[in-house]
Design an enzyme around this catalytic site. Structure first.
Site, PDB file in Angstrom:
ATOM      1  N   ASN A 164       0.798  -1.227   0.000  1.00 47.47           N
ATOM      2  CA  ASN A 164       0.000   0.000   0.000  1.00 47.47           C
ATOM      3  C   ASN A 164       0.831   1.277   0.000  1.00 47.47           C
ATOM      4  OD1 ASN A 164       0.800  -0.734   2.620  1.00 47.47           O
ATOM      5  ND2 ASN A 164      -0.876   0.387   3.574  1.00 47.47           N
ATOM      6  N   GLU A 259       5.005  -4.286  12.158  1.00 47.60           N
ATOM      7  CA  GLU A 259       3.821  -3.438  12.155  1.00 47.60           C
ATOM      8  C   GLU A 259       2.736  -4.191  11.410  1.00 47.60           C
ATOM      9  OE1 GLU A 259       1.876  -0.132   9.881  1.00 47.60           O
ATOM     10  OE2 GLU A 259       3.486   0.960  10.896  1.00 47.60           O
ATOM     11  N   CYS A 293      -2.859   1.404   7.146  1.00 45.36           N
ATOM     12  CA  CYS A 293      -2.968   0.625   8.381  1.00 45.36           C
ATOM     13  C   CYS A 293      -3.572   1.439   9.513  1.00 45.36           C
ATOM     14  CB  CYS A 293      -1.596   0.093   8.789  1.00 45.36           C
ATOM     15  SG  CYS A 293      -0.329   1.377   8.928  1.00 45.36           S
TER      16      CYS A 293
END
Length: 523
Positions: A164, A259, A293
């Site tokens: 992304n 993450e 996110c």
């Protein structure tokens, strides 16, 4: 854009991997698609375990020279790269847009803006964060000795990046790793590898020694092979894959920073500035088509202002343009980058609708060329629906009515995820008190996602949203091992506590310890 794409598609597996070291273990070619058009714009090699092992050997061989550059020498390369990025921003933006389908504004603000700041930040602050630290101790046995804590590079860092944000969240993690004196192998997503290849080219032009940064293109097997070769792994991606990375790292006893997924809540209190809250809910749920996110994925609104807030958000979302980016100012919501993500988005929306939710706007995949989903606002939602509990990662915004702030906090924390959160209230003291109760690695009051741009603050998740953090002192120290150094400059031939033991000396030390640590009353 055509030049970059044509070059990428014409490269050999060795060249595309950015190694230039004779790699031949490419399992096959991976097509890179423009998700806004469906066109194949390039191919890159799918590197196997042998190729990754060879890259690791070259990276380890190159690391000592890079470490010997020192902070000043490494910072010079980073500042050159910062200038290169600004001079070639249009080329980089075109590359990002071509492989992600995101808008030009998303690429400029969230990618170019971030990387430009990061090059300068780590060049300046890296030496400070990693400087030797003199330590003072209360331990009587080391009085007069020099105590030093130092940070030394781990050696070879593996970075596995997501699709992304190919510049920010893939290449961006390489910057502090290299600034710390490590060599790096970056495994970008096979969906969006072209930006990483371009940045490897840029760093080479800026004076980075050969093989300090290598790009290992490939699918999941390439990433798995990378974990087996490096001294530390930095992973950004799904919680499911993150668990596998953590398990592999644990078997090798190497550090891992992860993450992972998020389902970030936004709480709107009855005293909030509703216009500001509605603008933030609209932007930070739809920015990058919701494929962030820390995007706002669910909203809890106190009952007295619920209807007004919903009306404002619905009107704003209804006016968003979705489609193929044709330049700055053309659309607000771009493509769904990852093909399976469309299935997830549709599944979550349909699940909500079947369980009683209503779509006030959107709710459907856009038909035609490319991969797009309508910006969608859902109401009458609850926690029985996937849209409120699972990571959707799309241009959706479910809004739930709550009785009060206590219910909002309880529902916000009723999640396995804990990446980010936001609270909106005119009473900032109350807003901060509520933000402190949310189980998330980052929380904003009257704002959202802005914490990611503050490189001085750590960015990491709680619960199933990850381990470790990027940014701040910890964001570069994690790429190092700590070494404690004790230097005795003036000392006796023999310390008092050494052999042979004597009753007199032992009693003297016992009295000393009692004097040092046994005084005073204990509650």
């Amino acid at each position: 854009m055509a030049t970059v794409d044509q070059q990428a598609s014409q490269q050999t597996p060795t060249d595309a991997a950015g190694a230039g070291n004779g790699l031949a273990d490419a399992v096959g070619a991976i097509p890179v698609e423009n998700p806004a058009t469906g066109e194949i714009i390039a191919t890159v090699p799918d590197l196997g375990a042998e190729a990754v092992a060879e890259m690791a050997a070259h990276g380890r061989a190159a690391q000592p020279e890079w470490e010997a550059f020192g902070f000043e020498g490494r910072a010079r390369v980073m500042r050159r790269a910062q200038k290169w990025l600004m001079d070639n921003a249009e080329r980089v933006v075109e590359t990002i847009v071509s492989e992600t389908g995101k808008t030009y504004e998303d690429a400029e603000l969230a990618e170019i803006g971030y990387a430009g700041a990061a090059f300068g930040f780590w060049a300046k602050e890296g030496p400070t964060y990693l400087a030797d630290q003199k330590v003072k101790s209360s331990q009587v046995l080391v009085k007069g000795k020099k105590l030093v804590l130092r940070y030394r590079p781990l050696g070879l860092i593996g970075v596995i990046g997501p699709w992304n944000y190919p510049l920010t969240n893939s290449f961006g993690d390489c910057i502090p790793a290299m600034m710390a004196g490590n060599s790096v192998i970056l495994k970008p997503s096979e969906i969006t590898p072209l930006t990483s290849l371009l940045m490897a080219e840029a760093l080479s032009e800026c004076g980075l020694p050969e093989n300090v940064l290598q790009i290992a293109t490939g699918r999941g097997e390439t990433g798995a092979a990378l974990v087996e070769q490096v001294d530390m792994i930095m992973f950004t991606g799904s919680t499911r894959t993150g668990r596998k990375v953590a398990e592999a790292a644990a078997r090798r006893l190497i550090p891992a920073s992860l993450e992972l997924g998020g389902k970030d809540p936004m709480i709107v209190l009855s005293d909030a500035d509703l216009e500001r809250a509605a603008n933030f809910a609209t932007y930070y749920s739809m920015q990058n088509a919701g494929q962030t996110c820390i995007s706002i994925e669910r909203v809890y609104v106190e009952e007295p202002v619920y209807d007004e807030f919903v009306a404002k958000v619905s009107e704003k979302v209804r006016g968003l343009r979705v489609g193929k980016p044709e330049g700055f100012g053309s659309v607000e919501v771009g493509a769904i980058t990852f093909p399976p993500q469309m299935d997830t988005i549709k599944d979550h929306v349909q699940d909500a609708l079947q369980k009683g939710a209503r779509a006030l706007t959107g709710g459907h995949e856009v038909q035609g060329k490319g991969r797009f989903f309508e910006p969608t606002v859902l109401v009458d939602v609850d926690h029985s629906m996937k849209i409120m509990t699972d990571e959707t990662f799309g241009p959706t915004l479910p809004i739930m009515k709550v009785g009060d702030a206590e219910e909002a906090v309880r529902l916000a924390n009723e999640s396995p995820y804990g990446l980010g959160a936001s609270v909106f209230s005119r009473d900032t003291r109350r807003g901060e008190a509520i933000a402190r109760r949310i189980e998330a690695g980052a929380a904003n009051v009257n704002d959202a996602m802005i914490n990611y741009t503050v490189l001085e603050l750590p960015m990491g998740g709680a619960k199933a949203s990850g381990l470790g953090s990027r940014h701040g002192a910890g964001g570069i120290r994690k790429y190092c091992s700590q070494q404690a150094i004790v230097v005795t400059r003036l000392g006796m031939k023999k310390e008092l506590f050494m052999y042979p033991y004597s009753r007199r000396t032992s009693r003297l030390l016992a009295r000393l310890f009692k004097f040092m640590y046994g005084r005073g009353k204990r509650a």
